[in-house]
Design an enzyme around this catalytic site. Structure first.
Site, PDB file in Angstrom:
ATOM      1  N   SER A  13      -7.013  45.025 -41.281  1.00 34.54           N
ATOM      2  CA  SER A  13      -7.235  45.612 -42.608  1.00 34.54           C
ATOM      3  C   SER A  13      -6.124  45.327 -43.609  1.00 34.54           C
ATOM      4  O   SER A  13      -6.269  45.682 -44.788  1.00 34.54           O
ATOM      5  CB  SER A  13      -7.436  47.129 -42.484  1.00 34.54           C
ATOM      6  OG  SER A  13      -8.715  47.413 -41.951  1.00 34.54           O
ATOM      7  N   LYS A  23       0.044  48.936 -46.420  1.00 36.57           N
ATOM      8  CA  LYS A  23      -1.327  48.842 -45.898  1.00 36.57           C
ATOM      9  C   LYS A  23      -1.244  48.567 -44.409  1.00 36.57           C
ATOM     10  O   LYS A  23      -0.520  47.661 -43.980  1.00 36.57           O
ATOM     11  CB  LYS A  23      -2.106  47.716 -46.579  1.00 36.57           C
ATOM     12  CG  LYS A  23      -3.554  47.612 -46.092  1.00 36.57           C
ATOM     13  CD  LYS A  23      -4.397  48.753 -46.618  1.00 36.57           C
ATOM     14  CE  LYS A  23      -5.726  48.879 -45.875  1.00 36.57           C
ATOM     15  NZ  LYS A  23      -5.567  49.589 -44.580  1.00 36.57           N
ATOM     16  N   GLY A  76      -3.320  48.074 -40.483  1.00 39.89           N
ATOM     17  CA  GLY A  76      -4.504  47.453 -39.914  1.00 39.89           C
ATOM     18  C   GLY A  76      -4.463  47.558 -38.403  1.00 39.89           C
ATOM     19  O   GLY A  76      -3.395  47.725 -37.814  1.00 39.89           O
TER      20      GLY A  76
END
Length: 293
Positions: A74, A238, A240
């Site tokens: 992600s 971010k 993931g």
């Protein structure tokens, strides 16, 4: 090491403490502690760890497996929204443009879009959902609006990234197979892409500010690196993950200092998510110690 069901819970709760104690006793400086943490995660999880840490003011950097390929998972949602912003800058779209959310779009993990089925969401809302809450349906709608995975790869190339590539959408982009180059990046490549998008001139100041706004909240990253940072620091990040991976990319802005860029990838491990997550927390803790020094 392969973890059995009988020991996973103990490992998950004890890994962070064990690594912290080990690095504290063996390492003399924060950089040495970071190196020790990476080595111990690789040994205990049977993993590959890729890491790039860069201080943008002086150019100082430290890295491990920085040119090896890792699944983006992600973390790709940041450059996806970077591509949306580049088109916004070029006048090709408006962030207020609304796209439909259909029942047929639903895939696993859609905490925002599953509440909007049958309605519309703006590009602004979709990027916030994709980055802050890691909403997979939002990401897929955005990728489709750009023209598919190949359009995202073309965007990587346009910002000077010769390595990163997107081949599939959620959730298939998370499928791990050793040696498969699909949907991968390298720590070095992702670091340079983050620098281009958030600190460079690829995007206008307004677009850079919008990307930073989407990344600053920590909707799903609050317990990771940002939990170790000073309150006055600005963290844009971010995360993931997949079945064998756990990642985090971040821009770290200490109060009064130059920004740092950190990209961290854990891969090739059979450890359960909780174990990988604790290992990523340890990496974040070690990175913050280097920045704080």
């Amino acid at each position: 090491m392969r973890f059995t069901a009988t020991v996973l819970s103990r490992v998950a709760t004890g890994l962070a403490l064990g690594l912290s104690m080990a690095t504290a006793s063996l390492a003399e400086t924060p950089v040495e502690a970071l190196s020790e943490t990476v080595a111990r995660i690789e040994e205990q999880l049977g993993a590959r760890v890729g890491l790039s840490l860069m201080e943008t003011g002086t150019g100082w950097s430290w890295s491990h497996r920085e040119d090896e390929l890792f699944l983006m998972n992600s973390t790709v949602k940041v450059p996806v929204c970077g591509a949306i912003l580049a088109r916004w800058d070029a006048g090709r779209l408006s962030l207020s443009d609304a796209l439909p959310v259909r029942k047929a779009d639903l895939v696993p993990y859609a905490p925002v879009t599953e509440t909007r089925v049958g309605g519309n969401m703006t590009l602004d809302e979709l990027c916030l959902a994709a980055i802050d809450m890691s909403d997979n349906v939002a990401a897929n709608i955005l990728i489709g609006h750009l023209g598919g995975p190949e359009a995202v790869t073309q965007f990587f190339r346009s910002v000077g990234d010769p390595t990163s590539r997107l081949d599939r959408i959620e959730p298939k982009l998370n499928d791990f197979a050793s040696g498969d180059e699909r949907d991968t990046t390298s720590p070095a490549a992702m670091s340079e892409t983050l620098r281009a998008l958030l600190l460079g001139d690829v995007l206008s100041p307004e677009a850079r500010g919008k990307l930073a706004e989407w990344m600053r909240h920590g909707g799903v990253t609050g317990a990771l690196l940002r939990a170790e940072a000073e309150d006055a620091w600005l963290i844009l990040d971010k995360s993931g993950s997949g079945s064998h991976t756990r990642n985090l990319v971040a821009v770290i802005q200490p109060e009064g200092g130059a920004p740092w860029i950190a990209t961290m990838f854990i891969s090739d491990t059979d450890a359960e998510f909780e174990v990988r997550n604790e290992a990523l927390k340890d990496l974040g803790r070690a990175v913050v110690a280097v920045v704080r020094e």
